[in-house]
Design an enzyme around this catalytic site. Structure first.
Site, PDB file in Angstrom:
ATOM      1  N   ASN A   1       0.870  -1.179   0.000  1.00 54.11           N
ATOM      2  CA  ASN A   1       0.000   0.000   0.000  1.00 54.11           C
ATOM      3  C   ASN A   1       0.905   1.226   0.000  1.00 54.11           C
ATOM      4  O   ASN A   1       1.477   1.580   1.023  1.00 54.11           O
ATOM      5  CB  ASN A   1      -0.878  -0.044   1.264  1.00 54.11           C
ATOM      6  CG  ASN A   1      -1.666   1.240   1.476  1.00 54.11           C
ATOM      7  OD1 ASN A   1      -1.787   2.066   0.561  1.00 54.11           O
ATOM      8  ND2 ASN A   1      -2.206   1.415   2.676  1.00 54.11           N
TER       9      ASN A   1
ATOM     10  N   LYS B   1       0.143   4.294  -0.282  1.00 54.51           N
ATOM     11  CA  LYS B   1      -0.488   5.511   0.257  1.00 54.51           C
ATOM     12  C   LYS B   1      -0.232   6.683  -0.708  1.00 54.51           C
ATOM     13  O   LYS B   1      -0.199   6.457  -1.907  1.00 54.51           O
ATOM     14  CB  LYS B   1       0.028   5.784   1.663  1.00 54.51           C
ATOM     15  CG  LYS B   1      -0.066   4.526   2.537  1.00 54.51           C
ATOM     16  CD  LYS B   1       0.177   4.768   3.990  1.00 54.51           C
ATOM     17  CE  LYS B   1       0.051   3.447   4.742  1.00 54.51           C
ATOM     18  NZ  LYS B   1       0.128   3.593   6.172  1.00 54.51           N
TER      19      LYS B   1
ATOM     20  N   HIS C   1      -9.395   1.515   5.171  1.00 58.77           N
ATOM     21  CA  HIS C   1      -8.083   1.681   5.816  1.00 58.77           C
ATOM     22  C   HIS C   1      -8.217   2.661   6.977  1.00 58.77           C
ATOM     23  O   HIS C   1      -9.006   3.606   6.916  1.00 58.77           O
ATOM     24  CB  HIS C   1      -7.073   2.189   4.794  1.00 58.77           C
ATOM     25  CG  HIS C   1      -5.678   2.189   5.320  1.00 58.77           C
ATOM     26  ND1 HIS C   1      -5.199   3.190   6.135  1.00 58.77           N
ATOM     27  CD2 HIS C   1      -4.675   1.284   5.199  1.00 58.77           C
ATOM     28  CE1 HIS C   1      -3.951   2.897   6.479  1.00 58.77           C
ATOM     29  NE2 HIS C   1      -3.608   1.751   5.919  1.00 58.77           N
TER      30      HIS C   1
ATOM     31  N   GLU D   1      -5.143  -4.527  10.907  1.00 60.67           N
ATOM     32  CA  GLU D   1      -4.117  -3.505  11.068  1.00 60.67           C
ATOM     33  C   GLU D   1      -4.401  -2.709  12.334  1.00 60.67           C
ATOM     34  O   GLU D   1      -5.187  -1.746  12.303  1.00 60.67           O
ATOM     35  CB  GLU D   1      -4.124  -2.553   9.864  1.00 60.67           C
ATOM     36  CG  GLU D   1      -3.868  -3.229   8.535  1.00 60.67           C
ATOM     37  CD  GLU D   1      -3.325  -2.259   7.497  1.00 60.67           C
ATOM     38  OE1 GLU D   1      -2.251  -2.512   6.975  1.00 60.67           O
ATOM     39  OE2 GLU D   1      -3.974  -1.225   7.248  1.00 60.67           O
TER      40      GLU D   1
ATOM     41  N   SER E   1       3.598  -1.727  10.433  1.00 57.20           N
ATOM     42  CA  SER E   1       5.051  -1.763  10.685  1.00 57.20           C
ATOM     43  C   SER E   1       5.703  -3.092  10.306  1.00 57.20           C
ATOM     44  O   SER E   1       6.636  -3.550  10.970  1.00 57.20           O
ATOM     45  CB  SER E   1       5.356  -1.405  12.150  1.00 57.20           C
ATOM     46  OG  SER E   1       4.975  -0.071  12.413  1.00 57.20           O
TER      47      SER E   1
HETATM   48  P1  PGA Z   1       2.974   0.563   7.554  1.00 59.22           P
HETATM   49  O1  PGA Z   1       1.497   0.757   6.976  1.00 59.22           O
HETATM   50  O2  PGA Z   1       3.506  -0.741   6.969  1.00 59.22           O
HETATM   51  O3  PGA Z   1       3.743   1.750   7.048  1.00 59.22           O
HETATM   52  O4  PGA Z   1       2.880   0.507   9.036  1.00 59.22           O
HETATM   53  C1  PGA Z   1       0.644  -0.347   6.781  1.00 59.22           C
HETATM   54  C2  PGA Z   1      -0.678   0.138   6.233  1.00 59.22           C
HETATM   55  O5  PGA Z   1      -1.132   1.219   6.638  1.00 59.22           O
HETATM   56  O6  PGA Z   1      -1.314  -0.545   5.392  1.00 59.22           O
END
Ligand code: PGA
Length: 246
Positions: free
Chosen positions: A7, A9, A93, A164, A209
């Site tokens: 993802n 973003k 999300h 998540e 993370s």
């Molecule tokens: P992150 O984000 O791996 O940067 O913690 C995961 C997500 O929001 O899908």
């Protein structure tokens, strides 16, 4: 098949997307026993579709609108996404829920629309830190899933779910694989309760993370069927290592 999804973003321009994919594809060539998914921003979908032609890597979007078309300034429909080769959409999300105020009813409409259009939604659920500390994790997850699937309970096999925990996203502080496993097992049990004819085709991904050093220990858990990776998916070399972590 396990699913490893990136993802991105609000990161990477169209030209950066082409560069990324050019570097990424050779690194994951020949991998056939797992599904790999990239979810770039809307503006990169067109170049991504072109760059991914002939590869097994799938394309997903990070959001959608539930209506087919009309006066919805700034929104993107599922037909538009389908024409760009999108086969998955991330729905609900935590950034959409908590930064953009998306309520469960809206998430339910989006999931329903995805099912209608034959796009596989990845429904994101997760508790906030204060909810975890109050012992409410399972309750929050159950409420989010029940509301998201309200009226479409018989389609549990047509979606994937990403667990998540909100406090783990982008914080460098992941859930422990053991804690995540408990929630994943709970989610699978809940799906069988919601839909007595559930066949277990829903993959439950962990997100929050994930990096190259912890990815393998998540994938070693019985009910963790994949990963939804944010920050660590932005570098093709790093993300390819996560794809190959098990
Ligand atoms: P992150 O984000 O791996 O940067 O913690 C995961 C997500 O929001 O899908």
């Amino acid at each position: 098949m396990k699913l490893i999804a990136g993802n991105w973003k609000m990161n990477l321009t169209p030209s950066q997307t082409s560069e990324y994919i050019k570097a990424f594809l050779p690194l994951v060539e020949g991998i056939e026993d797992r599904e790999v998914l990239l979810c770039p921003p809307f503006t990169s979908l067109c170049v991504a579709q072109e760059a991914l032609k002939g590869s097994r890597v799938k394309l997903g979007a990070q959001n959608c609108h539930y209506e087919e078309k009309g006066a919805f300034t700034g929104e993107v429909s599922l037909d538009m996404l389908k024409e760009l080769g999108v086969s998955y959409v991330i729905v609900g999300h935590s950034e959409r829920r908590w930064l953009f105020g998306e309520p469960d009813e809206l998430i339910n409409k989006k999931i329903t629309a995805c099912l209608h259009k034959g796009i596989r939604p990845i429904l994101c659920v997760g508790e906030k830190l204060e909810e975890r500390e109050a012992g409410l994790t399972f309750k929050v997850i159950e409420t989010q899933i029940r509301l998201a699937l309200s009226g479409i309970e018989e389609y549990t096999d047509k979606i994937d779910i990403a667990y998540e925990p909100v406090w783990a996203i982008g914080s460098g502080n992941p859930a422990s694989p053991e804690d995540a496993q408990l929630v994943h097992a709970f989610i699978k049990e809940l799906l069988s309760q919601i839909n007595p004819r559930h066949e277990g085709k829903t993959r439950v991904l962990y997100g929050g993370s994930v990096n190259t050093s912890n990815a393998g220990s998540f994938m070693a858990m019985r009910d963790i069927d994949g990963l939804l990776v944010g920050g660590a998916s932005l570098n093709p070399e790093t993300f390819s290592q996560i794809v190959k972590c098990f």
